[in-house]
Motif scaffolding. Structure first.
Motif, PDB file in Angstrom:
ATOM      1  N   UNK A 140       0.839  -1.200   0.000  1.00 25.24           N
ATOM      2  CA  UNK A 140       0.000   0.000   0.000  1.00 25.24           C
ATOM      3  C   UNK A 140       0.875   1.251   0.000  1.00 25.24           C
ATOM      4  N   UNK A 141       1.892   1.265   0.851  1.00 26.72           N
ATOM      5  CA  UNK A 141       2.813   2.409   0.879  1.00 26.72           C
ATOM      6  C   UNK A 141       3.549   2.556  -0.450  1.00 26.72           C
ATOM      7  N   UNK A 142       3.874   1.440  -1.055  1.00 26.26           N
ATOM      8  CA  UNK A 142       4.604   1.491  -2.325  1.00 26.26           C
ATOM      9  C   UNK A 142       3.791   2.195  -3.402  1.00 26.26           C
ATOM     10  N   UNK A 178       8.379   0.270  10.448  1.00 23.84           N
ATOM     11  CA  UNK A 178       8.603   1.580  11.060  1.00 23.84           C
ATOM     12  C   UNK A 178       8.744   2.702  10.037  1.00 23.84           C
ATOM     13  N   UNK A 179       8.872   2.360   8.750  1.00 22.04           N
ATOM     14  CA  UNK A 179       9.032   3.366   7.702  1.00 22.04           C
ATOM     15  C   UNK A 179       8.124   3.014   6.533  1.00 22.04           C
ATOM     16  N   UNK A 180       7.642   4.046   5.832  1.00 24.05           N
ATOM     17  CA  UNK A 180       6.759   3.792   4.702  1.00 24.05           C
ATOM     18  C   UNK A 180       7.517   3.298   3.473  1.00 24.05           C
ATOM     19  N   UNK A 181       8.801   3.628   3.394  1.00 22.18           N
ATOM     20  CA  UNK A 181       9.591   3.186   2.252  1.00 22.18           C
ATOM     21  C   UNK A 181      10.311   4.299   1.530  1.00 22.18           C
ATOM     22  N   UNK A 182       9.819   5.540   1.662  1.00 14.94           N
ATOM     23  CA  UNK A 182      10.448   6.622   0.908  1.00 14.94           C
ATOM     24  C   UNK A 182      11.823   6.973   1.464  1.00 14.94           C
ATOM     25  N   UNK A 183      12.135   6.502   2.674  1.00 13.63           N
ATOM     26  CA  UNK A 183      13.457   6.749   3.249  1.00 13.63           C
ATOM     27  C   UNK A 183      14.277   5.466   3.356  1.00 13.63           C
ATOM     28  N   UNK A 184      13.938   4.492   2.545  1.00 14.16           N
ATOM     29  CA  UNK A 184      14.675   3.227   2.547  1.00 14.16           C
ATOM     30  C   UNK A 184      15.389   3.002   1.224  1.00 14.16           C
ATOM     31  N   UNK A 185      15.717   4.091   0.540  1.00  9.91           N
ATOM     32  CA  UNK A 185      16.476   3.984  -0.697  1.00  9.91           C
ATOM     33  C   UNK A 185      15.664   3.544  -1.892  1.00  9.91           C
ATOM     34  N   UNK A 186      14.331   3.707  -1.836  1.00  5.95           N
ATOM     35  CA  UNK A 186      13.487   3.204  -2.911  1.00  5.95           C
ATOM     36  C   UNK A 186      13.023   4.281  -3.879  1.00  5.95           C
ATOM     37  N   UNK A 187      13.126   5.555  -3.467  1.00  7.06           N
ATOM     38  CA  UNK A 187      12.680   6.616  -4.368  1.00  7.06           C
ATOM     39  C   UNK A 187      13.614   6.675  -5.559  1.00  7.06           C
ATOM     40  N   UNK A 188      13.020   6.662  -6.743  1.00 11.83           N
ATOM     41  CA  UNK A 188      13.825   6.695  -7.959  1.00 11.83           C
ATOM     42  C   UNK A 188      13.797   5.372  -8.699  1.00 11.83           C
ATOM     43  N   UNK A 189      13.179   4.359  -8.082  1.00  7.74           N
ATOM     44  CA  UNK A 189      12.997   3.101  -8.806  1.00  7.74           C
ATOM     45  C   UNK A 189      11.646   2.519  -8.389  1.00  7.74           C
ATOM     46  N   UNK A 190      11.086   1.725  -9.248  1.00  4.43           N
ATOM     47  CA  UNK A 190       9.748   1.177  -8.971  1.00  4.43           C
ATOM     48  C   UNK A 190       9.824   0.188  -7.826  1.00  4.43           C
ATOM     49  N   UNK A 191       8.818   0.196  -6.994  1.00  6.36           N
ATOM     50  CA  UNK A 191       8.751  -0.756  -5.878  1.00  6.36           C
ATOM     51  C   UNK A 191       7.395  -1.439  -5.889  1.00  6.36           C
ATOM     52  N   UNK A 192       7.376  -2.713  -5.552  1.00  5.19           N
ATOM     53  CA  UNK A 192       6.106  -3.433  -5.530  1.00  5.19           C
ATOM     54  C   UNK A 192       5.649  -3.719  -4.099  1.00  5.19           C
ATOM     55  N   UNK A 193       6.408  -3.276  -3.132  1.00  4.19           N
ATOM     56  CA  UNK A 193       6.021  -3.472  -1.744  1.00  4.19           C
ATOM     57  C   UNK A 193       6.670  -4.681  -1.121  1.00  4.19           C
ATOM     58  N   UNK A 194       7.259  -5.561  -1.879  1.00  4.96           N
ATOM     59  CA  UNK A 194       7.786  -6.796  -1.313  1.00  4.96           C
ATOM     60  C   UNK A 194       9.033  -6.580  -0.485  1.00  4.96           C
ATOM     61  N   UNK A 195       9.761  -5.498  -0.767  1.00  5.05           N
ATOM     62  CA  UNK A 195      10.998  -5.302  -0.037  1.00  5.05           C
ATOM     63  C   UNK A 195      11.051  -4.012   0.731  1.00  5.05           C
ATOM     64  N   UNK A 196       9.909  -3.371   0.964  1.00  5.05           N
ATOM     65  CA  UNK A 196       9.907  -2.086   1.646  1.00  5.05           C
ATOM     66  C   UNK A 196      10.009  -2.282   3.152  1.00  5.05           C
TER      67      UNK A 196
END
Length: 255
Positions: A132-134, A237-255
């Motif tokens: 969902x966050x992705x 603890x994080x939505x994903x935007x601060x886990x090095x994912x911005x700038x590439x597509x994410x499907x939620x599996x590794x966020x």
């Protein structure tokens, strides 16, 4: 300036490595500097015309928004409207825009096509908060950040164990993230807000100390981590935007 340095380094090394080197150099250069100085230098000297503030218009957002507005009210501000936010947050956004005279607040929403694919019933958060966050945050922000070399975040070391060693400048791929408030405490934030007569987010008084999407945000009990109310009962603890994912597509599996 910083962009010239990183572009010169790009000629001889990987952009991500160059950005990491630049982030370390800037963190050392501005060690002990006031947040106001970090913001002013980033906007006018280091990344002129190529830096945005990504703001949730949440519990502590007024501080960094004011620091940026004091330098340049026309600086781009990116706001992610996930479609699941509290109404209070949307109204607070509008109030702060008027209060500070911000002229370039860009409300970014999830792609309708992606929502139809990944969350057609709007209930993805109930069984896969990462996905969902992705689709509602990480992917829209990745598109919104195209064309920017750097962005401000309002993260602080006191907020969570995952942020305890947050540097002033950090690299995310070839882009730089700037954390001017990294060393601030909750008392610093509140003192600044009161001193400058900044309006408070209306949900803070009701016990919401970190405010995200309505389904995944809870009140925080006395003595709890300020972000304990986010994704209550999960290891997340994080939505994903601060886990090095911005700038590439994410499907939620590794966020």
């Amino acid at each position: 300036m910083a962009l010239e340095k990183i572009r010169a380094l790009d000629l001889v090394t990987d952009p991500a490595i160059a950005a990491a080197d630049l982030a370390r150099s800037l963190s050392a250069e501005f060690d002990g500097a006031a947040a106001e100085d970090v913001v002013a230098a980033s906007l006018t000297r280091l990344f002129p015309g190529e830096v945005a503030l990504v703001s949730s218009f949440g519990a502590d957002s007024a501080v960094l928004l004011k620091l940026v507005a004091d330098v340049d009210r026309s600086a781009p501000v990116v706001f992610l409207d996930t479609g699941k936010l509290f109404g209070e947050t949307l109204r607070y956004r509008d109030r702060l825009i008027e209060h500070l005279g911000l002229t370039d607040v860009r409300t970014v929403r999830p792609s309708p096509v992606r929502l139809a694919e990944a969350d057609p019933h709007g209930a993805l958060w109930m069984h896969n908060t990462d996905a969902c966050c992705a689709v509602r945050k990480v992917e829209p922000l990745a598109f919104a950040m195209e064309g920017f070399s750097a962005w401000f975040t309002g993260r602080k070391r006191f907020q969570a164990e995952t942020r305890a060693r947050l540097p002033l400048f950090e690299a995310e791929g070839a882009r730089i993230k700037i954390n001017p408030l990294a060393g601030w405490t909750s008392a610093d934030v509140e003192a600044f807000r009161v001193r400058h007569a900044m309006p408070a987010h209306p949900l803070v008084a009701d016990g919401f100390l970190s405010i995200g999407c309505m389904p995944c945000t809870d009140r925080v009990a006395p003595g709890e981590d300020p972000r304990a109310g986010r994704w209550r009962g999960q290891a997340k603890t994080e939505c994903g935007i601060h886990l090095g994912l911005v700038g590439r597509q994410a499907d939620g599996s590794g966020i």
